[in-house]
Design an enzyme around this catalytic site. Structure first.
Site: not given
Ligand code: ATR
Length: 280
Positions: A73, A109
């Site tokens: 990420k 997220d």
């Protein structure tokens, strides 16, 4: 399967990747929406040292979308053409969209956490205890502060809590002194404590949870973690980790395909592939 030479590829990368439910989940939805001739979704194990080459491959092959999980990420960010300002602030990308060779990184997220929480309680002006300061915690911390909550971060490694708190504008607390948590409105677990196979563990002793609180656990295997089970026993309202998974997925799906997935469709698909409710 309806794959043709016009079908666009989306994928998830991670290391390891074998546990990912992405391919089952997204290919089912492509089919249910009748777009399985337009998109196909696969998973690839990509080593962190190969990320630069992988991104070249994305450009060369015209891969439409890439979902990034651990440990990619942060690493992928330096190879993209643009980072969405929110993802930039969070410091992590979980979604890459390829528009004719121009790669943009997003983070879905944080909405994954904020949307299901706000269905249960407004966040504005509320006090939130966040346990954890890793990748998942970063997005959640950004999200709750963005929505006007007053955040305190607790983490096993205190320096990481301090760093994250400084970045998002939060306070820190000590895991050795959890008394204050009793008076907070919302408790969020963003550590891996309680995850299978260690489902007997909990990040927070039961006596710190009250019936006035809302408790969210980012862990979703098992679906009902010990933390959530005990929170219910204490009379608290709970938000399951599967709801986070659901909402981050809805946003990601829209970025890749332009389609809104009905929430119940995504929930049914998750139900199909996650271990049944009530199992460990
Ligand atoms: P993720 O991307 O899922 O958040 P991560 O970045 O590795 O994964 O973060 C894991 C989090 O769980 C961290 O906050 C970690 O604490 P440290 O920063 O001290 O490593 C926390 N964590 C993992 N195992 C833990 C344990 N047994 N007890 C307490 N915290 C734990």
């Amino acid at each position: 399967m309806n794959i043709t030479s016009k079908t666009k590829i989306c994928m998830v990368i991670g290391d390891p990747i074998e546990h990912s439910l992405g391919p089952q989940k997204y290919n089912d939805i492509y089919k249910l929406l009748g777009i399985d001739d337009q998109f196909v979704y696969v998973a690839c194990r990509v080593k962190i040292s190969d990320v630069a080459d992988f991104i070249k491959g994305v450009r060369a092959m015209g891969i439409r979308g890439v979902s990034c999980t651990i440990p990619h990420k942060v690493e992928v960010m330096k190879y993209l053409d643009k980072i969405d300002p929110v993802a930039e602030k969070i410091g992590a990308v979980n979604t890459i969209v390829n528009d004719d060779g121009f790669l943009t990184g997003y983070n879905t997220d944080w909405t994954g956490a904020v949307v299901p929480l706000e269905r249960v309680t407004p966040l504005q002006g509320k006090t939130v205890a966040l346990i954890g300061a890793g990748g998942a915690a970063r997005a959640i911390a950004y999200g709750v502060v963005e929505r006007g909550a007053e955040l305190t971060i607790y983490n096993r490694t205190p320096e990481k809590a301090k760093q994250l708190a400084g970045a998002v504008g939060a306070k820190t607390g000590s895991l050795d002194d959890l008394e204050d948590i009793k008076n907070m409105d919302i408790i969020i677990n963003a550590t891996s404590v309680g995850m299978q196979p260690k489902h007997d563990e909990t990040p927070l002793p039961k006596e710190y949870i009250t019936n006035k609180q809302v408790v969210l656990d980012a862990v979703y295997t098992p679906r009902e973690t010990r933390l959530l089970r005990e929170a219910k026993e204490q009379g608290a309202r709970v938000v399951y980790g599967t709801e986070m998974l659901l909402h981050q997925g809805l946003d990601q799906f829209k970025l890749y395909t332009g389609h809104d997935v009905p929430e119940d469709m995504m929930r049914d698909v998750l139900d199909k592939y996650l271990p049944p409710k009530g199992t460990k």
